[in-house]
Design a protein around this motif. Sequence first.
Motif, short mmCIF file in Angstrom:
data_model
loop_
_atom_site.label_atom_id
_atom_site.label_comp_id
_atom_site.label_asym_id
_atom_site.label_seq_id
_atom_site.Cartn_x
_atom_site.Cartn_y
_atom_site.Cartn_z
N PHE A 1 0.61 -1.51 -0.22
CA PHE A 1 -0.09 -0.03 0.19
C PHE A 1 0.91 1.24 0.04
O PHE A 1 0.40 2.44 -0.03
CB PHE A 1 -0.94 -0.10 1.25
N GLY A 2 2.16 1.24 -0.07
CA GLY A 2 2.79 2.40 -0.14
C GLY A 2 4.30 2.14 0.39
O GLY A 2 4.98 0.80 0.45
N GLN A 3 5.00 3.11 1.12
CA GLN A 3 6.64 2.96 1.46
C GLN A 3 6.61 3.70 2.59
O GLN A 3 6.00 4.75 3.11
CB GLN A 3 7.40 3.50 0.23
N VAL B 1 14.24 12.75 14.14
CA VAL B 1 14.09 11.59 13.21
C VAL B 1 12.92 11.08 13.24
O VAL B 1 12.64 10.48 14.46
CB VAL B 1 15.49 10.81 13.24
N MET B 2 12.11 10.70 12.45
CA MET B 2 11.03 10.09 12.22
C MET B 2 10.87 9.08 11.15
O MET B 2 11.31 9.18 10.13
CB MET B 2 9.62 11.09 12.48
N ALA B 3 9.92 8.11 11.12
CA ALA B 3 9.61 7.04 10.16
C ALA B 3 8.23 7.78 9.35
O ALA B 3 7.12 7.97 10.20
CB ALA B 3 9.32 5.78 10.73
N VAL B 4 8.26 7.84 8.11
CA VAL B 4 7.07 8.50 7.45
C VAL B 4 6.59 7.57 6.50
O VAL B 4 7.29 7.09 5.42
CB VAL B 4 7.58 9.81 6.68
N LYS B 5 5.28 7.19 6.75
CA LYS B 5 4.57 5.99 6.04
C LYS B 5 3.80 6.92 4.88
O LYS B 5 2.82 7.57 5.48
CB LYS B 5 3.74 5.13 6.71
N ARG B 6 4.08 6.73 3.74
CA ARG B 6 3.33 7.33 2.70
C ARG B 6 2.39 6.38 1.86
O ARG B 6 2.78 5.69 1.09
CB ARG B 6 4.25 8.01 1.79
N ILE B 7 1.05 6.62 1.95
CA ILE B 7 0.05 5.60 1.47
C ILE B 7 -0.70 6.32 0.39
O ILE B 7 -1.19 7.45 0.56
CB ILE B 7 -0.91 5.24 2.43
N ARG B 8 -0.73 5.90 -0.98
CA ARG B 8 -1.43 6.51 -1.93
C ARG B 8 -3.06 6.27 -1.77
O ARG B 8 -3.34 5.25 -1.37
CB ARG B 8 -1.27 5.61 -3.24
N VAL B 9 -3.67 7.47 -1.73
CA VAL B 9 -4.92 7.48 -1.96
C VAL B 9 -5.69 6.73 -3.04
O VAL B 9 -5.33 7.17 -4.25
CB VAL B 9 -5.62 8.88 -1.69
N THR B 10 -6.49 6.02 -3.03
CA THR B 10 -7.33 5.10 -4.07
C THR B 10 -8.64 5.03 -3.70
O THR B 10 -9.04 4.61 -2.70
CB THR B 10 -6.41 3.93 -4.10
N PRO B 11 -9.46 4.64 -4.84
CA PRO B 11 -11.07 4.24 -4.75
C PRO B 11 -11.06 2.75 -4.27
O PRO B 11 -12.35 2.40 -3.94
CB PRO B 11 -11.46 4.82 -5.93
N ASP B 12 -9.95 2.21 -4.32
CA ASP B 12 -10.24 0.90 -3.88
C ASP B 12 -10.59 0.65 -2.42
O ASP B 12 -9.98 1.24 -1.77
CB ASP B 12 -9.02 0.12 -4.03
N GLN B 13 -11.58 -0.09 -1.86
CA GLN B 13 -12.37 0.03 -0.83
C GLN B 13 -11.38 -0.50 0.21
O GLN B 13 -11.14 -0.23 1.29
CB GLN B 13 -13.46 -0.70 -0.86
N ALA B 14 -10.71 -1.70 -0.19
CA ALA B 14 -9.88 -2.38 0.71
C ALA B 14 -8.69 -1.46 1.11
O ALA B 14 -8.41 -1.53 2.31
CB ALA B 14 -9.40 -3.85 0.15
N ASN C 1 -1.58 13.44 -3.38
CA ASN C 1 -2.40 12.31 -3.50
C ASN C 1 -1.93 11.37 -2.64
O ASN C 1 -2.35 10.16 -2.70
CB ASN C 1 -2.68 11.89 -4.87
N ASP C 2 -1.16 11.61 -1.75
CA ASP C 2 -0.59 10.46 -0.63
C ASP C 2 -0.98 10.98 0.60
O ASP C 2 -0.80 12.19 0.91
CB ASP C 2 1.07 10.47 -0.52
N VAL C 3 -1.31 10.17 1.82
CA VAL C 3 -1.26 10.54 3.07
C VAL C 3 -0.03 10.11 3.74
O VAL C 3 0.39 9.10 3.52
CB VAL C 3 -2.56 9.78 3.71
N TRP C 4 0.55 11.24 4.38
CA TRP C 4 1.90 11.00 5.05
C TRP C 4 1.58 10.90 6.52
O TRP C 4 1.10 11.61 7.07
CB TRP C 4 2.78 12.26 4.81
N ILE C 5 2.03 9.65 7.06
CA ILE C 5 1.70 9.53 8.39
C ILE C 5 3.11 9.33 9.43
O ILE C 5 4.04 8.35 8.87
CB ILE C 5 1.13 7.96 8.79
N CYS C 6 3.28 10.24 10.02
CA CYS C 6 4.64 10.50 10.79
C CYS C 6 4.51 9.76 12.15
O CYS C 6 3.72 10.35 12.99
CB CYS C 6 4.88 11.88 10.74
N MET C 7 5.58 8.94 12.26
CA MET C 7 5.50 8.10 13.65
C MET C 7 7.14 8.21 14.15
O MET C 7 7.97 8.32 13.37
CB MET C 7 5.15 6.77 13.40
N GLU C 8 7.24 7.54 15.20
CA GLU C 8 8.41 7.55 15.93
C GLU C 8 9.37 6.43 15.03
O GLU C 8 8.79 5.44 14.51
CB GLU C 8 8.54 7.19 17.30
N LEU C 9 10.91 6.64 14.76
CA LEU C 9 11.37 5.65 14.20
C LEU C 9 12.15 4.67 15.24
O LEU C 9 12.78 5.25 16.19
CB LEU C 9 12.80 6.75 13.57
#
Length: 356
Positions: free
Chosen positions: A64-66, A78-91, A123-131
């Motif tokens: 779903f992303g990187q 310093v943080m871990a950033v999860k980048r998830i592409r927004v998509t019309p796919d329901q799952a 068009n991505d959601v960036w979720i920033c979390m601890e590394l």
Amino acid sequence: MPAKDRFKHLKANVPSLVLPAKKTSPLPPIVDLPDATTIQIDDKSVKLSKTELYDVSEIGRGQFGQVNKMTHMVTGKVMAVKRIRVTPDQAKSKSLLMEWKVPKNSVECPYTILFYGAFFCENDVWICMELMDRSLEELYHLVYDKLKESIPELVIGKMALSTLKALTYLHDKLNVMHRDVKPSNILINQNGEIKLCDFGIAGELVDSLAKTDIGCRPYLAPERIDEPQHEYDHRSDVWSLGITMYEIAMGEFPYPVDTLRSIFGLIEMIVKGSPPRLTSDRFSGEHKDFVAQCLTKSRDSRPRYKDLNAHSFIQTIENTGVDMHCWYTTILTKYNDDLPPDKTEPSATNVPELVS
């Protein structure tokens, strides 16, 4: 005149049928996020957006992303950033929602990965979390395969305790099942803290039950393989916890992985076979029993979280001081001493000097 040519002379006078254009309304965003947000870092209120982040390196990539290692340039965090592409796919949209929602609502739990903030960008959601430093899967391979050592029981106990506390919090406070408990989804940081991550397939419970057939197959409980369309509850995560703790204790997966590639192999080994058991003399009776309780094949006989939290093994670990930071630092030192000078692993907190 042949029947097929009877109306041929009328063809030119028949207007083409033009269907009205189908009106489509834009999909509502699964997560309503701004392109910048304000977060608290070390008691400071700072802005968080793409322009404040310096991309150090890619950590991993999935369906779903990187995930990238990034530095907040104002604070140096310093943080871990999860980048998830927004998509019309329901799952995928549901996965995105849980990846954002669960960490955001778990900030008070010290056993789940810390959530800093999230925003929308390109068009991505960036979720920033601890590394964190590495997964327990990477760690046990390092200890068993590279250092030819074993993980002490007290350390394994702290890993079990932290994971159990995280799962209990998700269940009791958020009414959520993780559904993907395995060593690669449990992380350790430089301080030796153990935290649960990756909530993309976590499921909200309805009347304490879930139904969707999802998760990593080798870690699935027998009831989820034998009756995949039936409802199940958090005790399926208890089974996955047991498999995970066995794997970390023994340094190997309890079943031959090749036999688990098909549903028939899964049924044969997990549903019909005997559950794994810790038998080595280096484990205490309490430890062996804790794993055995988690790996009770019957869901109805398998303990719930409240029972596991009261188990003598967990109680012993909770009342015993274990310096996880010291143990983990020692492991890294031994590993780095065995590497050539140019291959030494940098600390996860080391960040290249930023260009001003």
